[in-house]
Design a protein around this motif. Structure first.
Motif, PDB file in Angstrom:
ATOM      1  N   THR A 578      82.888  71.745 112.406  1.00  0.00           N
ATOM      2  CA  THR A 578      83.141  71.586 110.964  1.00  0.00           C
ATOM      3  C   THR A 578      83.665  72.863 110.343  1.00  0.00           C
ATOM      4  O   THR A 578      83.692  72.997 109.131  1.00  0.00           O
ATOM      5  CB  THR A 578      81.841  71.193 110.237  1.00  0.00           C
ATOM      6  OG1 THR A 578      80.906  72.260 110.447  1.00  0.00           O
ATOM      7  CG2 THR A 578      81.287  69.907 110.755  1.00  0.00           C
ATOM      8  N   ASN A 580      86.024  75.655 108.845  1.00  0.00           N
ATOM      9  CA  ASN A 580      87.214  75.497 108.004  1.00  0.00           C
ATOM     10  C   ASN A 580      88.291  76.534 108.255  1.00  0.00           C
ATOM     11  O   ASN A 580      89.364  76.448 107.685  1.00  0.00           O
ATOM     12  CB  ASN A 580      86.825  75.532 106.533  1.00  0.00           C
ATOM     13  CG  ASN A 580      86.144  74.253 106.112  1.00  0.00           C
ATOM     14  OD1 ASN A 580      86.663  73.176 106.373  1.00  0.00           O
ATOM     15  ND2 ASN A 580      84.982  74.361 105.492  1.00  0.00           N
TER      16      ASN A 580
ATOM     17  N   LYS B 712      77.951  81.470 104.366  1.00  0.00           N
ATOM     18  CA  LYS B 712      76.632  81.095 104.900  1.00  0.00           C
ATOM     19  C   LYS B 712      75.957  82.242 105.630  1.00  0.00           C
ATOM     20  O   LYS B 712      74.751  82.385 105.593  1.00  0.00           O
ATOM     21  CB  LYS B 712      76.782  79.925 105.864  1.00  0.00           C
ATOM     22  CG  LYS B 712      76.957  78.632 105.130  1.00  0.00           C
ATOM     23  CD  LYS B 712      76.720  77.424 105.962  1.00  0.00           C
ATOM     24  CE  LYS B 712      77.453  76.267 105.344  1.00  0.00           C
ATOM     25  NZ  LYS B 712      78.900  76.262 105.649  1.00  0.00           N
TER      26      LYS B 712
HETATM   27 MG   LIG Z   1      81.549  74.837 105.874  1.00  0.00          MG
END
Ligand SMILES: [Mg+2]
Ligand SMILES: Nc1ncnc2c1ncn2[C@@H]1O[C@H](COP(=O)(O)OP(=O)(O)OP(=O)(O)O)[C@@H](O)[C@H]1O
Ligand SMILES: Nc1ncnc2c1ncn2[C@@H]1O[C@H](COP(=O)(O)OP(=O)(O)OP(=O)(O)O)[C@@H](O)[C@H]1O
Ligand SMILES: [Mg+2]
Lengths: 718, 718
Positions: A578, A580, B712
């Motif tokens: 996932t 990016n 993150k």
């Molecule tokens: Mg992401």
């Protein structure tokens, strides 16, 4: 819920198409064109936000005014009938609001400030800047505020301003088909962020008629990418808003806008309040600060629990539950605000004081202190009804008002404080547009006034005004709950139009913020976290000093692409993770690997979908020879606002496509920012946040230094 | 002159000593300790700057008040005697000022704002933050302002605030021998910059009694490194200043401070001025904006020429020339301000208007409009003397004053405008502390009032106040000359205490800044350039889009050090160039080169001087085994404020030393920021400016990506 959230990308992707465009532009003309467009947009944002604010205020005031005058008329005959009329009007308004929001624009629920804060911090929440959200926000907040719930219209106005800004930037392109240059101006996250910043400031300016406060509010949220030019533009927008609102209010003064005029915009002029203060008063003021910190932190905690509970138990069950919930809250609010004053014994009016110009009881149908409600005698008033059975704006005005010492009994204020605090907590998180400013001010000014009453009794001085304490209480609660500082301070000064109270407000805010910070984060941060919006704080965590970049970026193998890649490989790599952003690795003539850039998932999806860049040969194509650049313009790669863009499932590849190759070189960002592996995480954090990045490459230490850049090298003269 | 200027270094040098210190610290305690110290310093800066401002104002007001009352007494008998007394008092005051500055603190000359702007932008000018500069600034500006020159005390106050802040940060260490932790807190450029920012805001807040304006002023200058925590602290400092000044003024009200009280702090309450405005008035207001832009740009250009000329022809010849020059300027100013009103015919007083409370002619010895000066009759006044033969603060108050329509003839205003403009230009650049705010306001309000007079005549409306136009004129001239925007706007609003004029002020500023920008840069930028202070603008130049990092960093070979280097080599390399930072190159086991960090010239000089790190072996020493870290603490490497530090000539090496080696590894900054060679210069510029860097390595493209950092990865929970 993290899937609804995506990072924004403030980097300029200097790919081939971009460079080509830059080279072909006529510099001077283009720069001036850009400048004019930006200022024009700032003007438009100001005007539209101002009008939206005026529209919301006029509507709310008219609904509420009509509701109260009707109820007051009916209770002359029957309190029971009045009660039912009151309850049903509220119910209808709230129902309208919750219906619009749930059926039409779910992103319009709540205050919207956490989401806008997130957007300015660099995270996009899907749907927050759409046209339907704007509509839902405007009409929803008319319903919810007009329906008398314990919430305000200021937070939603900020969101409204941001929506207007973003739509203006986008509307030029998708609806009116302006020329392609126009397209390119506002297609990047970078430009959009500037617009949203303007819109956000405009919203605050409109909500509080506080242009400087608006600028500072935007500033406190976006300090990391702030530039002086932006500041001037933002300030311009705020001033335009102030002019629009002012003009509209002047126009309405003559009674053209129905009930609007006396209430509406919160601007509580306390300039006739206390002029100076003695040092002895600083102690009770500090107490107010502490109370504000405690009650504010408690409010944040309670609302956090209740929203978590709602999310997990109620709101999953669908829209019907949300509607029922909102209606129940409306019923509860109506019953309490009508019923409690009934139980309260009326007090006799004080000696009339012609200098203050305040009548007791207030004349029927008007706004003011000393409401006669369920009183047996004519020259009596009901102090609980004065604050409870009233629009919140009027209640605050009554609480702040000077020259009304001893109007309220401490018993009434306490009752009101407890009930209203409870209502505000319960109302928080229902599916209607809801601001926390006005309820916060209500709560704060109530206990502030309570403290003020004790001070008046204890210090026995004549120049103490309970209203000033109410104001400080309001500041303290907002500080304890929202933890904003400079902007809150300036907003409080601007809405009360009294610069002399600035040091006192600041003192109270300092204390309440410090006390609140000891317990939890500000309400917007808590709510943002709950909604999965990852905010980067302005300060790196202390632990980061002892960590290095390599440690932070996880242990997984880096997923990267070669320069020329087979189409099915692209597809399967994209499917397998996932991420990016992906590094692209090429090889030099001598066969050594070389990182040539970063390619974004969204760009790959565009390429896969349009297919025009597929090639048969597995060899790199020379960008200079082919007509590469005309196949795409940079507008095609632009990310749509607040929506997911192309999805992998939308892409259908024929068996012929599966044999093709793509040369990624023209599409990648050739120079993403890089950090050496052992840089401390504090420095990485600063780099990442200050530049508003999305991806950062961690690379091995370099083997050579080709040159040093110092200040002198960057001083290029025109 | 470039040698007097040095870049600041906002990077944390994460060398071995630093890391060791970090690891040994008790985290929680240390963080709270830091916080407390920072707030305490903010408080101190506020208090001291407030007192400095009060002291300057009381002194100036007393000198000027005494001068004028003496002169007025004498001219009752003889104008000639009065003239000589007036001229000599002025001369003595100016002489004192220029003497102090030239003999004792040369860095105190001028306004100091270009230097402070430079400091906050990242360039240190030697001597600007020393104690002697502070003294020179305070006493020098008392002399120059008290002596009636066409300059103000506001710019110097900003410099004063910055000096106080820097000295406080430093004074804790060098004078009072506080503990070593204290040392480390404020020894880096990074912390010092925060303090200076506070001080700068405090200075503005003190000069204009404008706390919010102060914050915004600091903000407009330092947007690139702004953080919200800093904003709150800066605001706190400004508020403290406001409290101090307010308290002092309250204390002085009862006449305890001599002549101080009626003038002094510029705060021109125009709240009794014009309340609203018609759209037709926007046109003359725009004209004011255009005039402001033109005259402001002209002012910048003229002062630029005259300062250049002075530098090249006068000031080289030594201090005596500077003193004579200042005295001549003082004579000229005195002659004009006394002589011109003599030539002016007096006008008869207007009909007395009891509602305005303004007497004509004003009672002797007081401040106010309608000065009776060299008039034949008693009920006459001299309009030129009202503005010319007065302290500038009082003159401005008279120009701004409402309810005095037709007080001034256009002829007098024009004469004053021309003469004062000339004086301001000539005075600019003399060797005394000199601000441009007040002269700018004088000039602006004069032509503003002129325009206002025409508007009153032309539009024939009653609610137009010439004073409002004077205010707009002042804003326009400042905008046209200084090109500040938001902060200027807020300062104007705060000093006039009239929020309603905000949109008008903004309109005028927008226009005057745009007009001025068409001709040249702001006065502070021009002066900074002249003084060789290289400011980095907030926006990269357009050309940079088409340049890459490699192109910018010059063609010279990079001068670098190996990890272990012979002492004489260090010496000769340092001697052979003037660079301040050098890459350090080591070799891996396999013999490949590897960049291990950046070493600063200043650190090398410390090492060379102290000699404790010399070693006999040419092999790297293992930092873990030896007691390396205790030989230095990071305080030793800290750069002294505003002075040159160790010079290469101060270092004397014995023949034994020349055989020794130094292992640089413990002293270097192991992870300077790096950019790949083909990154576009726009991005490099943003990186450099946003992070406040001094050196940036341009390296070859990396061959591998070890990991990606995304949002993150940076969300580490406590
Ligand atoms: Mg992401
Ligand atoms: N191409 C990649 N190869 C390997 N790891 C990656 C790659 N991209 C990101 N990561 C890692 O995956 C983890 C999750 O990041 P994620 O994939 O969500 O990033 P992103 O989606 O590209 O960026 P964002 O979520 O901020 O929009 C992070 O720890 C990051 O280090
Ligand atoms: N170690 C070095 N080797 C080669 N060139 C350098 C080195 N350091 C700086 N330069 C180059 O020298 C030129 C002048 O820079 P200068 O030596 O003044 O930098 P500095 O003194 O280290 O930094 P500053 O002057 O900003 O304090 C610049 O173009 C820069 O690229
Ligand atoms: Mg240099």
């Amino acid at each position: 819920d993290g899937s609804a959230v995506e990072s924004l990308d403030y980097e300029v992707i200097e790919n081939f198409a971009y460079r080509e465009e830059q080279a072909h532009r006529r510099r001077k003309l283009y720069v001036s064109y850009l400048l004019v467009v930006k200022w024009f947009f700032a003007l438009l944002i100001g005007i539209f936000t101002g009008f939206a604010a005026v529209f919301i205020n006029i509507s709310v005031e008219n609904f509420a005014g009509w509701k109260y005058s009707l109820t007051f008329n009916i209770i002359q005959k029957s309190y029971v009938a009045g009660f039912f009329v009151y309850v049903s009007i509220n119910l209808v308004l709230v129902y309208t609001s919750v219906y619009i929001v749930t059926q039409f624009s779910p992103a319009a629920a709540g205050s919207g400030i956490p989401e806008i804060k997130g957007y300015l911090n660099g995270v996009d929440t899907h749907g927050i800047l759409l046209f339907r959200t704007l509509i839902g926000k405007v009409f929803g907040s008319i319903g919810s505020v007009g329906g008398g719930l314990a919430l305000g219209k200021e937070g939603p106005l900020v969101h409204t301003g941001a929506c207007i800004a973003s739509l203006l930037g986008q509307g030029g392109s998708t609806k009116y088909h302006l020329n392609s240059r126009w397209f390119n101006v506002f297609k990047s996250d970078r430009d959009r962020r500037d617009l949203v910043t303007c819109g956000c400031a405009a919203g605050v300016a409109a909500a509080f008629r506080a242009p400087v406060g608006g600028v500072l509010f935007a500033l406190e949220e976006v300090t990391s990418w702030w530039r002086s030019q932006l500041m001037w533009r933002v300030f311009f927008t705020s001033a335009i808003v102030a002019v629009v609102v002012r003009t509209a209010m002047g126009w309405c003064k003559s009674g053209k806008c129905g009930h609007f005029g006396s209430g509406g915009f919160i601007i509580w002029d306390v300039s006739d309040g206390q002029e100076d203060y003695s040092f002895a008063e600083l102690f009770p003021m500090a107490i107010i600060g502490v109370i504000g910190g405690l009650l504010g932190a408690l409010f944040n905690q309670l609302t956090l629990y209740i929203t978590t509970w709602r999310r997990n138990h109620l709101h999953k069950k669908g829209n019907r539950v949300k509607i029922i919930e909102a209606c129940l809250v409306s019923l509860l609010t109506s019953v309490i605000s009508f019923g409690l004053p009934l139980l309260r014994k009326c007090s006799p009016c004080p000696e009339p004081d012609p200098t203050s110009g305040i009548e007791c009881p207030r004349p029927p149908g008007m706004y003011g202190n000393y409401v006669n409600f369920y009183c047996s005698k004519d020259n009596e008033y009901n102090d609980l009804a004065t604050i409870f059975f009233n629009t919140q704006d009027d209640a605050i005005r009554n609480l702040f008002s000077a020259k009304t010492i001893n109007e309220y009994s401490s018993q009434s204020l306490l009752t009101f404080l407890v009930m209203f605090y409870g209502l505000a907590v319960v109302t928080f998180g229902t599916a209607v547009p809801a601001g926390q400013f006005v309820p916060g001010i209500m709560i704060g000014s109530t206990y502030g006034r309570l403290v003020g009453m004790f001070v008046v009794k204890y210090y026995r001085k004549l120049n103490i005004e309970e209203g000033t304490y109410a104001l400080l209480g309001a500041a303290s609660f907002l500080g304890g709950s929202m933890r904003m500082t400079v902007s809150l301070c300036v907003i409080m000064v601007e809405i009360t139009n009294n610069l002399k109270l600035l040091p006192l407000i600041m003192l109270v805010l300092l204390i309440s913020k410090a006390v609140g910070d000891a317990f939890n984060d500000g309400i917007y941060e808590e709510q943002a976290r709950l909604r999965g919006i990852p905010l980067l704080e302005s300060k790196p965590k202390y632990e980061m000093r002892n960590m290095i970049a390599k440690e932070a970026c996880g242990s997984g193998r880096v997923v990267s692409f070669p320069r020329v890649v087979k189409v099915p490989d692209v597809f399967s790599i994209l499917q397998s993770n996932t991420h990016n952003g992906f590094p692209v690795i090429d090889h030099t003539r001598s066969g050594d690997p070389l990182v040539i850039g970063l390619v974004l998932r969204s760009h790959l999806l565009v390429i896969l979908q349009s297919k025009v860049d597929f090639q048969h040969s597995p060899l790199p194509s020379d960008p200079r020879s082919g007509g590469r650049s005309i196949r795409h313009d940079s507008g095609e790669f632009a990310k749509p606002v607040s929506s997911k863009g192309i999805c992998l499932d939308d892409i259908h590849l024929t068996s012929e496509d599966l044999e093709m190759y793509i040369d990624l070189a023209p599409f990648l960002n050739p120079s993403p920012y890089i950090v050496p592996e052992d840089m401390s995480l504090t420095k990485v954090y600063n780099l990442f946040r200050q530049l508003g990045l999305r991806h950062l490459f961690v690379v091995p230490r370099p083997s050579r230094v080709l040159g040093l850049i110092t200040r002198k090298d960057l001083l290029i003269e025109d």
